[in-house]
Scaffold this motif. Structure first.
Motif: not given
Ligand SMILES: Cc1cc2nc3c(=O)[nH]c(=O)nc-3n(C[C@H](O)[C@H](O)[C@H](O)COP(=O)(O)OP(=O)(O)OC[C@H]3O[C@@H](n4cnc5c(N)ncnc54)[C@H](O)[C@@H]3O)c2cc1C
Length: 407
Positions: A11-13, A40, A49-50, A137, A167-168, A228, A273, A291, A298, A302
């Protein structure tokens, strides 16, 4: 045991945006996250930030979450890119993008991740088709001919027609479902901090390509910017360990004088990274998004925009299938999503990787080539506007949500 149409692990972004979009389209959706949702939103959870592309803002407007985010969003009006130190900003070897040139009020917006999460969570609470389970989880998913069962660490199970992993980067579920990915670590660390400065930034985002990697200054609300700072992996620990005054000196050396005196406000964060892309985005009754499917450098800000495009495209494919009475977990339905998103993801991932290799070094012939390239792009209006459309996310086949329409 709970029953739903779709269960999302993460439940990330990306996962929460996807859950909201599917639920608003009428599909009963369960989103499960391993971390407590309230945690969170804490300022100590994620210092980032994004940079939200304009297409992402249209999607958040369509989902009814932008209004809650907008007071904390800083419009990006201009982007200034230099090869080398900030002093080169006035040289012909720099790039300047201005929203006014394309008749737009802004090129995108910078929003703190915690504010994006807060707006999504607030909207999720009022959505009758959406159930949020956290902290819990997902420990595994079993696929049967007619559906899937997700097992949760708290002993609950959720049965559905389809499971989605959001889940990232490090996704044990992706691995357990037999989807391989290719990838590598960069010899770089992303140092992130909020910086206060004397003068207003006027909505200008800066990216300076220094030999260790890009150094981005992203405008936040007030006289604040998010830094960054990509540094060599072996030098980053020493920088992170510096006392406040020494760190601010190092910062000022790279930051330039255009915003007056600068100092960090709050903690420093570091992110290793890496790059990866999953070989498949779907299997029968299973799909990847965000992700989990692709992790990119980064350098172009994007990663989240790319993941939200997955969420918008998957929503559109699944809602279309449901309207036609098709099985939303069937492989031929999911393959439509994969065909739409995988090529775009590979192209952007490869592009950001190439940009990082081209710019993160001090090689004189390479520097000459890239400076020439930047000079040419900057002097040709259509080329500049092409890059602005890219930064705004207005490229390729846009899902309806990213055009601001209901899916
Ligand atoms: C330094 C940096 C700067 C960045 N800047 C930008 C930017 O300016 N613009 C942009 O577009 N992108 C940017 N990004 C990329 C962006 O942050 C990621 O692409 C984004 O956060 C991915 O989101 P997500 O929901 O896919 O994954 P995540 O944010 O990793 O969320 C995954 C979620 O899954 C949950 N999870 C994990 N395992 C389990 C499980 N077994 N069961 C249930 N839940 C689970 C976690 O708790 C988490 O809440 C940047 C990245 C970095 C490292």
């Amino acid at each position: 045991m709970r029953q739903a149409d779709i269960v999302i692990s993460g439940g990330g972004m990306v996962g929460l945006s996807l859950g909201l979009a599917l639920a608003q389209g009428g599909l009963r959706t369960v989103v499960v996250d391993a971390a407590p949702m309230a945690a969170q939103l804490d300022a100590a959870f994620d210092g980032r930030v994004s940079a939200l592309a304009y297409a992402t803002i249209r999607m958040y407007r369509a989902l009814g979450v932008w209004e809650a985010m907008a007071p904390n969003a800083q419009p990006i009006r201009e982007i200034l890119v230099t090869d080398g130190a900030p002093a080169r900003a006035a040289s012909p070897f720099s790039l300047h993008f201005d929203a006014a040139e394309v008749g737009a009020p802004q090129l995108g917006a910078i929003v703190e991740n915690r504010h994006i999460r807060a707006a999504l969570q607030a909207r999720a609470e009022g959505e009758p088709n959406l159930t949020l389970i956290a902290p819990a989880a997902v420990t595994g998913v079993t696929v049967e001919p007619g559906g899937v069962t997700a097992m949760l660490a708290n002993g609950e199970t959720v049965t559905a027609m389809l499971a989605v992993a959001a889940d990232g980067r490090v996704s044990p579920l992706r691995e357990a479902m037999g989807i391989k990915s290719i990838g590598w670590s960069y010899p770089q660390t992303g140092i992130v901090a909020t910086v206060e400065h004397e003068k207003p930034h006027n909505g200008v985002a800066y990216e300076h390509f220094l030999p260790a990697g890009p150094f981005a200054i992203l405008p936040m609300t007030g006289n604040r910017s998010s830094l960054v700072w990509t540094e060599k992996k072996d030098l980053a620990p020493a920088l992170l360990a510096l006392g406040e005054a020494r760190f601010n000196d190092e910062l000022a050396n790279r930051f330039g004088a255009h915003l007056g005196a600068v100092k960090t406000a709050g903690p420093r964060w570091s992110y290793p990274l890496s790059f990866h892309i999953a070989r498949d985005f779907v299997k029968p009754r299973f799909a990847l998004a965000g992700d989990c499917a692709h992790g990119i450098h980064p350098i172009a800000g994007q990663g989240l925009n790319l993941g939200l495009k997955d969420a918008a495209a998957l929503t559109e494919v699944l809602l279309d299938a449901a309207r036609l009475g098709q099985d939303i977990g069937a492989l031929d339905v999911l393959k439509r999503y994969e065909r739409w998103r995988r090529f775009d993801s590979v192209a952007l991932a490869a592009g950001t990787d190439a940009l990082n290799r081209l710019f993160s070094n001090d090689n004189a012939p390479l520097r000459a080539i890239r400076d020439l390239g930047m000079g040419i792009v900057d002097s040709i209006g259509p080329a500049r506007r092409f890059f602005m459309r890219h930064a705004g996310g207005d490229v390729g086949k846009l899902p309806k949500l990213m055009k601001g329409e209901a899916a």
